[in-house]
Design a protein around this motif. Structure first.
Motif, PDB file in Angstrom:
ATOM      1  N   LEU A   1      21.957 -16.557  20.751  1.00 15.31           N
ATOM      2  CA  LEU A   1      22.959 -16.572  21.817  1.00 15.31           C
ATOM      3  C   LEU A   1      22.658 -17.712  22.779  1.00 15.31           C
ATOM      4  CD1 LEU A   1      23.023 -12.738  22.615  1.00 15.31           C
ATOM      5  CD2 LEU A   1      24.558 -14.003  21.088  1.00 15.31           C
ATOM      6  N   ARG A   2      23.748 -18.332  23.279  1.00 21.23           N
ATOM      7  CA  ARG A   2      23.605 -19.415  24.254  1.00 21.23           C
ATOM      8  C   ARG A   2      24.866 -19.470  25.100  1.00 21.23           C
ATOM      9  NH1 ARG A   2      21.050 -25.285  23.781  1.00 21.23           N
ATOM     10  NH2 ARG A   2      21.830 -26.124  25.736  1.00 21.23           N
ATOM     11  N   ASP A   3      24.671 -19.650  26.405  1.00 18.21           N
ATOM     12  CA  ASP A   3      25.794 -19.760  27.343  1.00 18.21           C
ATOM     13  C   ASP A   3      26.741 -18.570  27.225  1.00 18.21           C
ATOM     14  OD1 ASP A   3      24.950 -22.267  28.360  1.00 18.21           O
ATOM     15  OD2 ASP A   3      25.837 -23.271  26.636  1.00 18.21           O
ATOM     16  N   THR A   4      26.175 -17.378  27.120  1.00 16.46           N
ATOM     17  CA  THR A   4      26.984 -16.163  27.031  1.00 16.46           C
ATOM     18  C   THR A   4      26.893 -15.309  28.293  1.00 16.46           C
ATOM     19  OG1 THR A   4      25.127 -15.089  25.912  1.00 16.46           O
ATOM     20  CG2 THR A   4      26.859 -16.020  24.518  1.00 16.46           C
TER      21      THR A   4
ATOM     22  N   MET B   1      21.097 -19.861  29.386  1.00 15.46           N
ATOM     23  CA  MET B   1      22.237 -19.189  29.996  1.00 15.46           C
ATOM     24  C   MET B   1      22.796 -18.066  29.120  1.00 15.46           C
ATOM     25  SD  MET B   1      22.409 -20.807  32.821  1.00 15.46           S
ATOM     26  CE  MET B   1      23.940 -20.172  33.474  1.00 15.46           C
ATOM     27  N   SER B   2      22.009 -17.570  28.203  1.00 19.93           N
ATOM     28  CA  SER B   2      22.493 -16.477  27.369  1.00 19.93           C
ATOM     29  C   SER B   2      22.387 -15.133  28.084  1.00 19.93           C
ATOM     30  CB  SER B   2      21.696 -16.422  26.055  1.00 19.93           C
ATOM     31  OG  SER B   2      20.318 -16.235  26.323  1.00 19.93           O
ATOM     32  N   TYR B   3      21.448 -15.042  29.031  1.00 16.78           N
ATOM     33  CA  TYR B   3      21.194 -13.781  29.735  1.00 16.78           C
ATOM     34  C   TYR B   3      21.276 -14.057  31.228  1.00 16.78           C
ATOM     35  CZ  TYR B   3      18.994  -9.230  30.617  1.00 16.78           C
ATOM     36  OH  TYR B   3      18.732  -7.948  31.008  1.00 16.78           O
ATOM     37  N   ALA B   4      22.062 -13.251  31.948  1.00 16.32           N
ATOM     38  CA  ALA B   4      22.397 -13.568  33.335  1.00 16.32           C
ATOM     39  C   ALA B   4      21.431 -12.969  34.342  1.00 16.32           C
ATOM     40  CB  ALA B   4      23.821 -13.091  33.642  1.00 16.32           C
ATOM     41  N   GLU B   5      20.497 -12.133  33.950  1.00 12.36           N
ATOM     42  CA  GLU B   5      19.602 -11.477  34.891  1.00 12.36           C
ATOM     43  C   GLU B   5      18.199 -12.057  34.780  1.00 12.36           C
ATOM     44  OE1 GLU B   5      19.816  -7.306  34.188  1.00 12.36           O
ATOM     45  OE2 GLU B   5      22.007  -7.218  34.383  1.00 12.36           O
ATOM     46  N   MET B   6      17.384 -11.807  35.829  1.00 13.46           N
ATOM     47  CA  MET B   6      16.033 -12.350  35.866  1.00 13.46           C
ATOM     48  C   MET B   6      15.054 -11.490  35.065  1.00 13.46           C
ATOM     49  SD  MET B   6      15.778 -13.498  39.877  1.00 13.46           S
ATOM     50  CE  MET B   6      14.141 -14.161  39.641  1.00 13.46           C
ATOM     51  N   LYS B   7      15.349 -10.215  34.918  1.00  9.11           N
ATOM     52  CA  LYS B   7      14.439  -9.311  34.223  1.00  9.11           C
ATOM     53  C   LYS B   7      15.122  -8.761  32.984  1.00  9.11           C
ATOM     54  CE  LYS B   7      13.772  -5.110  35.697  1.00  9.11           C
ATOM     55  NZ  LYS B   7      13.351  -3.952  36.527  1.00  9.11           N
TER      56      LYS B   7
ATOM     57  N   SER C   1      23.438 -13.654   9.646  1.00  5.25           N
ATOM     58  CA  SER C   1      23.063 -14.531  10.753  1.00  5.25           C
ATOM     59  C   SER C   1      24.283 -14.776  11.636  1.00  5.25           C
ATOM     60  CB  SER C   1      22.521 -15.865  10.211  1.00  5.25           C
ATOM     61  OG  SER C   1      22.222 -16.758  11.270  1.00  5.25           O
ATOM     62  N   LEU C   2      24.081 -14.688  12.954  1.00  2.73           N
ATOM     63  CA  LEU C   2      25.177 -14.874  13.916  1.00  2.73           C
ATOM     64  C   LEU C   2      24.709 -15.768  15.057  1.00  2.73           C
ATOM     65  CD1 LEU C   2      28.024 -14.152  14.976  1.00  2.73           C
ATOM     66  CD2 LEU C   2      26.990 -12.157  16.098  1.00  2.73           C
ATOM     67  N   TYR C   3      25.482 -16.831  15.319  1.00  6.21           N
ATOM     68  CA  TYR C   3      25.214 -17.757  16.430  1.00  6.21           C
ATOM     69  C   TYR C   3      26.461 -17.806  17.298  1.00  6.21           C
ATOM     70  CZ  TYR C   3      23.883 -22.063  18.929  1.00  6.21           C
ATOM     71  OH  TYR C   3      23.562 -22.987  19.904  1.00  6.21           O
ATOM     72  N   ILE C   4      26.312 -17.530  18.587  1.00  4.46           N
ATOM     73  CA  ILE C   4      27.433 -17.565  19.530  1.00  4.46           C
ATOM     74  C   ILE C   4      27.025 -18.423  20.721  1.00  4.46           C
ATOM     75  CG2 ILE C   4      28.938 -16.235  21.046  1.00  4.46           C
ATOM     76  CD1 ILE C   4      28.588 -13.857  19.228  1.00  4.46           C
ATOM     77  N   SER C   5      27.864 -19.404  21.067  1.00  2.76           N
ATOM     78  CA  SER C   5      27.592 -20.283  22.200  1.00  2.76           C
ATOM     79  C   SER C   5      28.882 -20.510  22.988  1.00  2.76           C
ATOM     80  CB  SER C   5      27.043 -21.629  21.715  1.00  2.76           C
ATOM     81  OG  SER C   5      26.904 -22.538  22.785  1.00  2.76           O
ATOM     82  N   GLY C   6      28.789 -20.374  24.302  1.00  2.00           N
ATOM     83  CA  GLY C   6      29.911 -20.693  25.183  1.00  2.00           C
ATOM     84  C   GLY C   6      30.924 -19.594  25.344  1.00  2.00           C
TER      85      GLY C   6
ATOM     86  N   ARG D   1      30.930 -21.962  18.334  1.00  6.51           N
ATOM     87  CA  ARG D   1      30.642 -22.713  19.563  1.00  6.51           C
ATOM     88  C   ARG D   1      31.957 -22.936  20.304  1.00  6.51           C
ATOM     89  NH1 ARG D   1      26.390 -24.807  16.214  1.00  6.51           N
ATOM     90  NH2 ARG D   1      24.476 -25.196  17.418  1.00  6.51           N
ATOM     91  N   ILE D   2      31.963 -22.609  21.577  1.00 11.12           N
ATOM     92  CA  ILE D   2      33.161 -22.745  22.401  1.00 11.12           C
ATOM     93  C   ILE D   2      32.915 -23.823  23.445  1.00 11.12           C
ATOM     94  CG2 ILE D   2      34.828 -21.574  23.875  1.00 11.12           C
ATOM     95  CD1 ILE D   2      34.727 -20.418  21.103  1.00 11.12           C
TER      96      ILE D   2
END
Length: 926
Positions: free
Chosen positions: A806-809, A833-839, A780-785, A751-752
């Motif tokens: 993933l979160r805030d990536t 906020m893990s994915y920046a596109e709408m589709k 298991s991998l968790y990445i945030s910020g 977490r960042i």
């Protein structure tokens, strides 16, 4: 006696009979040391006797002597426990050596030789002396009642060897206990077997679906006139009534659409042939044609001609309810129907309790509407590869017949076969003999027998774990899976398998065995399909509690928030209190703990498991390092922000669990995660520490602290939170630490937290002077910020990676593509906020093993599944503010559950789900 011997040896192997009462750094007083040595020697002799007894008696049938051995072993076990506890208390109450001048003031010569042992220590010493006498008496009692090793057995034949193998399989080794999940090549078979026991039994629904599908199927030659009608017999030989099933099928809209006319006829007693056809014509004729009915009342041939005229060119469904095989009745009905010549595509459904009708009518299909048959098919499927003997299948059917009409014991029988499909014929025959078929309360009695059938087959260590669970957990209370397995390990109820792995891994296997046998029921299952909390069914809880009392099993080494007034116990803790021997203390949710309570916690010198989770504790006691046996410390959901100075002296600590995340709306909330600062000198704990999740690095000296992390060469789960102005530098040091842990790390959470003025992108790239070794066994991998840097370039090398969160990536569609190449990925969670596109599009041949997809956030509005993608996907959970569409549901061949949460028009999704061949469960939370 053989069974008792094997059980006793199992007990001793886990430390219940032979405690290490002399192996301690601190010497005892001479008299007490002599008594302790005597007890230790006696326990070693007892263990040797029991092992010899088990070896020599393993080919014998248990006899009446079995109970004598059990009683004697129980007494020995209690003596061993009391001895261990008393000697530990004696050591703990030893006077502390003072420093400086005070050390001389305590010397006997200075006090004129008037020093005495404190009253509490002298009392404990007398108790140890009494225990020595009781041990001597126990040895004499064994000789008095001739509990001795029998003479060697004669030559062993091949048949007796086979029987010995059968008998020894009754209590399998822990390593042979079946896990709750199947992997590898048996995944398909494992999923099929799980479905047989997991699905709630609904014989009416399943039988109705089978008959409706049969009636809706168009057979070859129907319209060509080759066969005028199809005959289906609903056989309900047990207490079930076929009428209810026939009514549900008769009223089904799809059945009504498949026929031009439907007729229901209930057979009278005694049955009259022409009355049956008279009733048929009554329902075929409109009210205005009653004159025709009167004309046929005395002319049977005219009656048949009238029916034939009414049905000409009309597909008809006729239900004959409650028809038995009266002499020649069906032959007469068949002749009359042949004369009427029913139009092609017509069908007749007959309900009966007489299986003789099947032989005389030769139906096209038989629906056995029977609980016994319903469960028998499932039981045979569970052991299909193990039993080909028709006699064994007959025994299984006999077991189910004795359980009828009790669904609970039948379902428990399925769980027993699922947990151990290698049951012997002798075991099944013995179970059948123990069941009752006619008695008051027979269902409850048979359910108890089924529970004991499953329970007695388990390894002794698993039995001990389950007994401790039942007597420590109040009825109908749930408990977390992870807390439960760590408790079992801390209480020494279970040991590592064959010297490999850990006690916690062995406890997980026991937990899986309980679930597969139906002894534990899941309450909360996570998005990834893993059990989070569970409960023991009330009747199982009561039964196993009684068994534990009979075996004198107690939980003196454990206390939790459900037992007594915790704060009162901790408020005053005498030095001789039995509470000092506690190994497990679970204070989760306990409010109002004060500083004096926490200080007294530090006196529990035997404590291995301490949970302060979800309490109002804001600081750990300074003397917590006195808990030198502590293995698990859980301070999650607390306000603790720092560790005491001597915290890293807890050299036995294996699990450090910390972190507080407020629960908010999953769609709109921003992560607010707090956790204590990393203590200095953490590397000193590297000998045992396995879980470090989570700790925070945000101050000066982060380089040295993260270097300490790299020394934790046993850590398998690591969670780190990086804060401050030098996050970039700390992140590079963290990567260096992860590189050093590449051989042991299985779970990683990063977490960042960035300050508002830092915008430098973080990158996973390393310089050539510090080559990076990826943790290739990571699961298991968790990445945030971590924004701007994308996913780690080495993620494609993680072939065992099964879960990614993933979160805030702010990833793009291109950046997320590497995840689709991971052959082992089973769960993907895209949070806020893990994915920046709408589709987001799941392309062809991507995510080959993905089973669970969880999407939470405000950005994604469209999901597309292309043909050939995610072939194993079973569950989709999507939380959003608004949704435009989700397409390609039909391309997901294994979809079972689809849950949407947010504002949308669910009708298109409902239509897609209805058209799916699996008919997935759809849920919309507006």
């Amino acid at each position: 006696m053989a069974e008792a011997a094997r059980r006793a040896v199992s007990d001793s192997s886990s430390g219940d009979i032979s405690p290490d009462i002399c192996n301690d750094m601190q010497p005892l007083a001479d008299g007490v040391q002599h008594d302790a040595n005597f007890i230790q020697d006696e326990m070693e002799v007892v263990n040797g006797f029991l092992r010899h007894l088990a070896r020599n008696q393993q080919l014998l049938t248990p006899s009446g002597d079995d109970e004598e051995v059990q009683v004697w072993v129980r007494q020995i076990r209690d003596l061993a426990n009391d001895s261990r506890d008393c000697i530990n208390l004696y050591r703990h109450t030893a006077p502390r050596r003072a420093k400086g001048l005070l050390r001389y003031l305590q010397m006997p010569w200075f006090l004129g030789g008037c020093t005495t042992i404190p009253r509490s220590r002298s009392t404990i010493a007398r108790r140890i002396r009494e225990l020595k006498v009781r041990v001597q008496e126990a040895g004499e009692r064994r000789l008095r009642y001739s509990i001795a090793v029998p003479p060697p057995q004669p030559a062993i034949t091949q048949a007796s060897t086979i029987m010995a193998m059968v008998n020894s399989s009754r209590r399998p080794l822990l390593r042979n206990v079946q896990e709750s999940e199947d992997h590898g090549d048996n995944d398909e078979r494992g999923a099929f077997r799980r479905a047989l026991v997991d699905a709630e039994p609904n014989i009416l629904q399943e039988s109705a679906a089978e008959l409706i599908a049969w009636l809706g199927k168009k057979e070859e030659g129907d319209e060509a006139g080759g066969r005028t009608f199809r005959l289906t017999v609903i056989l309900a030989p047990d207490d079930a009534e076929g009428t209810g099933l026939a009514q549900q099928v008769y009223q089904d809209p799809s059945v009504s659409d498949g026929f031009d006319v439907k007729v229901w006829i209930t057979i009278q007693r005694p049955p009259i042939l022409w009355q049956i056809f008279h009733d048929l014509l009554c329902q075929l004729l409109p009210d205005q044609n009653q004159d025709m009915l009167d004309d046929t009342s005395s002319d049977n041939m005219k009656l048949l001609w009238s029916i034939r005229g009414c049905l000409e060119g009309r597909r008809v469904l006729i239900v004959l309810d409650d028809l038995d095989d009266y002499t020649g009745l069906w032959d007469q009905i068949r002749i009359a129907l042949n004369f009427i010549s029913l139009p092609a595509g017509s069908a007749i459904v007959v309900t009966t309790k007489d299986d003789g009708l099947i032989r005389s009518s030769s139906p096209d299909k038989v629906i056995s509407y029977s609980l016994v048959d319903f469960f028998f098919k499932k039981a045979v499927a569970l052991v299909a590869s193990n039993f080909q003997d028709g006699d064994v299948r007959g025994i299984m059917r006999g077991i189910l017949k004795r359980c009828d009409p009790g669904v609970a014991p039948m379902k428990m029988f399925l769980h027993a076969l699922y947990g151990n499909p290698n049951r012997t014929r002798q075991e099944l025959e013995k179970l059948q003999e123990s069941l009752c078929s006619e008695a008051h309360g027979v269902i409850s009695y048979n359910f108890k027998q089924m529970v004991m059938f499953s329970y007695s087959d388990m390894a002794r260590e698993c039995q001990m774990c389950f007994m401790h669970l039942c007597i420590s957990l109040p009825r109908d209370h749930s408990i977390r899976r992870t807390s439960l397995v760590r408790r079992w390990a801390a209480q020494d109820l279970i040991s590592a398998e064959g010297g490999h792995g850990s006690a916690e891994v062995a406890a997980e296997r026991c937990f899986g065995a309980f679930v597969s046998r139906g002894l534990i029921c899941p309450v909360d299952i996570g998005d990834a399909g893993k059990i989070k909390t569970c409960v023991v069914p009330p009747l199982v809880h009561r039964l196993i509690t009684e068994v534990a009392k009979e075996e004198s099993v107690y939980v003196g080494s454990m206390i939790n928030a459900h037992l007594g007034d915790i704060k009162r116990c901790l408020g005053s803790l005498p030095t001789s209190s039995q509470l000092l021997l506690l190994k497990v203390l679970d204070l989760e949710g306990c409010k109002g703990l004060e500083k004096r309570h926490l200080n007294n916690l530090c006196k529990l010198f035997m404590l291995k498991y301490l949970s302060l989770r979800n309490t109002d504790v804001s600081a750990l006691p300074k003397r917590i390092h006195k808990l030198q046996q502590l293995e698990t410390l859980d301070i999650r959901q607390t306000k603790i922000q720092a560790f005491p100075a001597d915290f890293t002296k807890l050299l036995m600590l294996k699990h450090l669990l910390a972190g507080c995340a407020p629960i908010k709306d999953t769609v709109n909330s921003k992560e607010s995660f707090s956790t204590p600062q990393m203590p200095r000198g953490l590397g000193a704990m590297g000998r045992n520490l396995e879980i470090l999740s989570h700790i925070q690095v945000s101050r000066s000296g982060s380089e040295l602290m993260l270097m300490d992390v790299g020394q934790l060469l046993k850590v398998r789960k690591l969670g780190v939170v990086l804060h401050g102005k030098k996050v970039g530098s700390s992140f590079q040091h963290l990567l260096q630490a992860i590189s050093k842990l590449h051989k042991c790390l299985r779970s990683l959470s990063i977490r960042i937290g960035r300050p508002g003025n830092e915008t430098d992108p973080l990158t996973f790239s390393m310089d050539q002077e510090n080559p990076f070794s990826p943790p290739k066994i990571l699961e298991s991998l968790y990445i945030s910020g971590l924004t701007g840097g994308g996913l780690p370039p080495w993620i494609t090398e993680l072939h065992q990676l099964a879960k990614v969160t993933l979160r805030d990536t702010s990833l793009t569609g291109h950046a997320i593509r590497p995840l689709g190449k991971l052959g082992g990925l089973r769960c993907l969670r895209l949070r806020q906020m893990s994915y920046a596109e709408m589709k987001i599009t799941f392309g062809k041949e991507e995510f080959p093993s993905l089973k669970f997809l969880i999407i939470e956030g405000t950005d994604i509005t469209n999901i597309i599944f292309e043909s050939g993608t995610t072939p194993r996907l079973e569950k989709i959970t999507w939380a959003f503010k608004s949704m435009q569409f989700i397409s390609g549901i039909g391309h997901l061949p294994r979809l079972k559950d689809l849950e949407l949460s947010g504002s949308c028009n669910p009708d298109p999704v409902k239509q897609a789900v209805a058209a799916h061949p699996n008919h997935p469960v759809f849920k919309h939370n507006a």
